[in-house]
Design a protein around this motif. Structure first.
Motif, PDB file in Angstrom:
ATOM      1  N   PRO A   1      -4.018 -97.451  -1.500  1.00 44.18           N
ATOM      2  CA  PRO A   1      -3.371 -98.743  -1.207  1.00 44.18           C
ATOM      3  C   PRO A   1      -3.566 -99.142   0.259  1.00 44.18           C
ATOM      4  CG  PRO A   1      -1.914 -97.309  -2.452  1.00 44.18           C
ATOM      5  CD  PRO A   1      -3.083 -96.463  -2.047  1.00 44.18           C
ATOM      6  N   THR A   2      -3.818-100.427   0.456  1.00 42.66           N
ATOM      7  CA  THR A   2      -4.016-100.935   1.823  1.00 42.66           C
ATOM      8  C   THR A   2      -2.808-101.703   2.326  1.00 42.66           C
ATOM      9  OG1 THR A   2      -4.991-102.984   1.022  1.00 42.66           O
ATOM     10  CG2 THR A   2      -6.492-101.135   1.395  1.00 42.66           C
ATOM     11  N   GLY A   3      -1.861-102.045   1.396  1.00 41.15           N
ATOM     12  CA  GLY A   3      -0.698-102.822   1.814  1.00 41.15           C
ATOM     13  C   GLY A   3      -0.921-104.315   1.720  1.00 41.15           C
ATOM     14  N   LEU A   4      -2.159-104.743   1.310  1.00 44.58           N
ATOM     15  CA  LEU A   4      -2.479-106.162   1.224  1.00 44.58           C
ATOM     16  C   LEU A   4      -2.462-106.682  -0.210  1.00 44.58           C
ATOM     17  CD1 LEU A   4      -5.495-106.279   3.711  1.00 44.58           C
ATOM     18  CD2 LEU A   4      -3.099-106.814   4.181  1.00 44.58           C
ATOM     19  N   GLU A   5      -2.162-105.795  -1.147  1.00 42.19           N
ATOM     20  CA  GLU A   5      -2.252-106.204  -2.548  1.00 42.19           C
ATOM     21  C   GLU A   5      -1.290-107.343  -2.878  1.00 42.19           C
ATOM     22  OE1 GLU A   5      -3.825-102.228  -2.003  1.00 42.19           O
ATOM     23  OE2 GLU A   5      -1.873-103.114  -1.526  1.00 42.19           O
ATOM     24  N   ASP A   6      -0.094-107.324  -2.305  1.00 43.13           N
ATOM     25  CA  ASP A   6       0.934-108.300  -2.649  1.00 43.13           C
ATOM     26  C   ASP A   6       0.630-109.697  -2.134  1.00 43.13           C
ATOM     27  OD1 ASP A   6       2.273-106.326  -3.957  1.00 43.13           O
ATOM     28  OD2 ASP A   6       3.601-105.853  -2.264  1.00 43.13           O
ATOM     29  N   ILE A   7      -0.213-109.807  -1.104  1.00 44.76           N
ATOM     30  CA  ILE A   7      -0.466-111.124  -0.522  1.00 44.76           C
ATOM     31  C   ILE A   7      -1.810-111.697  -0.965  1.00 44.76           C
ATOM     32  CG2 ILE A   7       0.940-110.615   1.500  1.00 44.76           C
ATOM     33  CD1 ILE A   7      -1.607-110.199   3.096  1.00 44.76           C
ATOM     34  N   GLU A   8      -2.568-110.956  -1.732  1.00 44.42           N
ATOM     35  CA  GLU A   8      -3.840-111.466  -2.217  1.00 44.42           C
ATOM     36  C   GLU A   8      -3.580-112.425  -3.384  1.00 44.42           C
ATOM     37  OE1 GLU A   8      -6.204-108.167  -3.277  1.00 44.42           O
ATOM     38  OE2 GLU A   8      -6.560-107.486  -1.216  1.00 44.42           O
ATOM     39  N   PRO A   9      -4.117-113.673  -3.324  1.00 45.65           N
ATOM     40  CA  PRO A   9      -3.845-114.664  -4.389  1.00 45.65           C
ATOM     41  C   PRO A   9      -4.513-114.278  -5.693  1.00 45.65           C
ATOM     42  CG  PRO A   9      -5.548-115.479  -2.907  1.00 45.65           C
ATOM     43  CD  PRO A   9      -5.021-114.198  -2.300  1.00 45.65           C
ATOM     44  N   GLU A  10      -3.845-114.633  -6.795  1.00 46.67           N
ATOM     45  CA  GLU A  10      -4.412-114.408  -8.108  1.00 46.67           C
ATOM     46  C   GLU A  10      -5.286-115.596  -8.482  1.00 46.67           C
ATOM     47  OE1 GLU A  10      -1.460-113.632 -10.973  1.00 46.67           O
ATOM     48  OE2 GLU A  10      -0.696-111.821 -10.000  1.00 46.67           O
ATOM     49  N   VAL A  11      -6.500-115.336  -8.873  1.00 40.38           N
ATOM     50  CA  VAL A  11      -7.436-116.395  -9.242  1.00 40.38           C
ATOM     51  C   VAL A  11      -7.285-116.671 -10.732  1.00 40.38           C
ATOM     52  CG1 VAL A  11      -9.841-117.119  -9.333  1.00 40.38           C
ATOM     53  CG2 VAL A  11      -9.031-115.659  -7.447  1.00 40.38           C
ATOM     54  N   PRO A  12      -6.842-117.903 -11.110  1.00 41.56           N
ATOM     55  CA  PRO A  12      -6.658-118.191 -12.530  1.00 41.56           C
ATOM     56  C   PRO A  12      -7.997-118.232 -13.260  1.00 41.56           C
ATOM     57  CG  PRO A  12      -6.431-120.193 -11.223  1.00 41.56           C
ATOM     58  CD  PRO A  12      -6.528-119.045 -10.249  1.00 41.56           C
ATOM     59  N   GLU A  13      -7.954-117.856 -14.510  1.00 44.11           N
ATOM     60  CA  GLU A  13      -9.167-117.892 -15.314  1.00 44.11           C
ATOM     61  C   GLU A  13      -9.518-119.340 -15.643  1.00 44.11           C
ATOM     62  OE1 GLU A  13      -8.906-115.509 -18.754  1.00 44.11           O
ATOM     63  OE2 GLU A  13      -8.522-113.631 -17.666  1.00 44.11           O
ATOM     64  N   ARG A  14     -10.778-119.695 -15.521  1.00 45.91           N
ATOM     65  CA  ARG A  14     -11.234-121.051 -15.786  1.00 45.91           C
ATOM     66  C   ARG A  14     -11.838-121.126 -17.185  1.00 45.91           C
ATOM     67  NH1 ARG A  14     -15.745-124.469 -15.398  1.00 45.91           N
ATOM     68  NH2 ARG A  14     -17.145-122.701 -15.024  1.00 45.91           N
ATOM     69  N   THR A  15     -11.353-122.114 -17.940  1.00 45.25           N
ATOM     70  CA  THR A  15     -11.918-122.323 -19.275  1.00 45.25           C
ATOM     71  C   THR A  15     -13.210-123.107 -19.129  1.00 45.25           C
ATOM     72  OG1 THR A  15      -9.706-122.370 -20.246  1.00 45.25           O
ATOM     73  CG2 THR A  15     -11.503-123.285 -21.558  1.00 45.25           C
ATOM     74  N   THR A  16     -14.300-122.544 -19.563  1.00 45.37           N
ATOM     75  CA  THR A  16     -15.597-123.199 -19.448  1.00 45.37           C
ATOM     76  C   THR A  16     -15.900-124.005 -20.696  1.00 45.37           C
ATOM     77  OG1 THR A  16     -16.822-121.348 -20.408  1.00 45.37           O
ATOM     78  CG2 THR A  16     -16.392-121.262 -18.036  1.00 45.37           C
ATOM     79  N   PHE A  17     -16.921-124.856 -20.595  1.00 39.83           N
ATOM     80  CA  PHE A  17     -17.321-125.635 -21.765  1.00 39.83           C
ATOM     81  C   PHE A  17     -17.846-124.725 -22.863  1.00 39.83           C
ATOM     82  CE2 PHE A  17     -19.829-128.802 -24.132  1.00 39.83           C
ATOM     83  CZ  PHE A  17     -18.850-129.774 -24.271  1.00 39.83           C
ATOM     84  N   LEU A  18     -18.435-123.610 -22.456  1.00 35.02           N
ATOM     85  CA  LEU A  18     -18.913-122.640 -23.430  1.00 35.02           C
ATOM     86  C   LEU A  18     -17.763-122.077 -24.250  1.00 35.02           C
ATOM     87  CD1 LEU A  18     -21.252-121.004 -24.605  1.00 35.02           C
ATOM     88  CD2 LEU A  18     -20.924-119.340 -22.754  1.00 35.02           C
TER      89      LEU A  18
END
Length: 278
Positions: free
Chosen positions: A31-48
């Motif tokens: 653990p680096t201690g930065l896990e809590d502040i890293e933003p979650e990237v939402p999954e993008r629905t593609t045309f596929l």
């Protein structure tokens, strides 16, 4: 005196262990201690993703006029109406009954779901693409009715963005007095009385131009007022409101002050002489 022996190899091993531990921490193994502040990237629905979803058939019309349109389920479920409808589908039956809906308006809805617009598309500078299928002049109100039908379906299917687009295209469409009457008849027949977003502009259009348009389509205008009394009342109300505002402005300009019209007092002065209580 003999000097103590030093285990040189052991000292080197300890240093190597410390270096390896540091490298592992840097590589994210610890653990680096930065896990809590890293933003979650939402999954993008593609045309596929849309194209991989199951096919749903929409059944329009009946008998000889029956038509079947196909669409991908993931695109349809952008609409709350279709989201609810697909819950009852199974592998043996993947059809939704839209037999009472307009075929071309439904096709425009599907075109919007796939492309984000429908023909005639919006062009730069707030104009519509040329549509060779619409006569000029458009006395039947073909273009207006097309967008009006899309608007009502968008409202029913829960697609507010499409409803706004259709409403905008209505205001960008050129027509004639007879075409406007055909459009007004559809609006007052097919839309909710509470839908002022589309009804009020129709009444306002006729209220501000009735002195001209009435003579261009007098019979149609009369028939419309008799068939839909609410239309006649809405137009008349706006005409009277405009007349009242005009009268107030004239009174202010003539007197220099804003005063309300006073009701005539009832007094004995208006009773004929000699008439009184017995």
């Amino acid at each position: 005196m003999v000097d103590p022996e030093v285990d040189v190899e052991t000292g080197q091993d300890e240093e190597m262990i410390e270096v390896e531990a540091t490298e592992e921490a840097a590589n994210g193994d610890e653990p680096t201690g930065l896990e809590d502040i890293e933003p979650e990237v939402p999954e993008r629905t593609t045309f596929l993703d849309y194209l991989r979803s199951p096919i749903v058939q929409l059944v329009l019309g009946t008998g000889a006029n029956k038509e079947i349109l196909s669409a991908h389920q993931a695109l349809l479920t952008q609409s709350p109406f279709f989201t609810s409808a697909v819950t009852s589908l199974n592998d043996a039956n993947r059809r939704i009954d839209l037999s009472s809906d307009d075929l071309h308006a439904t096709a425009s809805v599907l075109e919007f779901l796939y492309k984000g617009d429908y023909f005639p598309t919006l062009e730069a500078g707030n104009s519509l693409a040329y549509d060779p299928t619409v006569a000029s002049p458009d006395d039947e109100g073909v273009a207006l009715l097309r967008h009006a039908r899309v608007y009502t379906l968008a409202q029913r299917f829960g697609l507010p963005t499409l409803a706004q687009m259709a409403h905008k295209k209505i205001h960008l469409t050129q027509s004639t007095a007879k075409g406007e009457i055909a459009y007004a008849r559809f609006v007052y027949k097919e839309t909710s009385p509470d839908d002022e977003n589309i009804r009020k502009p129709v009444a306002a259009f006729w209220a501000t131009r009735s002195h001209v348009l009435r003579h261009e389509a007098e019979k149609e205008f009369k028939r419309m007022c008799l068939e839909f009394p609410q239309f006649g009342f809405d137009v008349l109300s706006l005409v009277l409101d405009a007349q009242e505002k005009r009268s107030r402005r004239e009174e202010v300009q003539s007197s220099g002050t804003a005063s309300g019209r006073k009701r005539q007092r009832v007094s004995s002065a208006i009773v004929p002489p000699g008439v009184g209580l017995k």
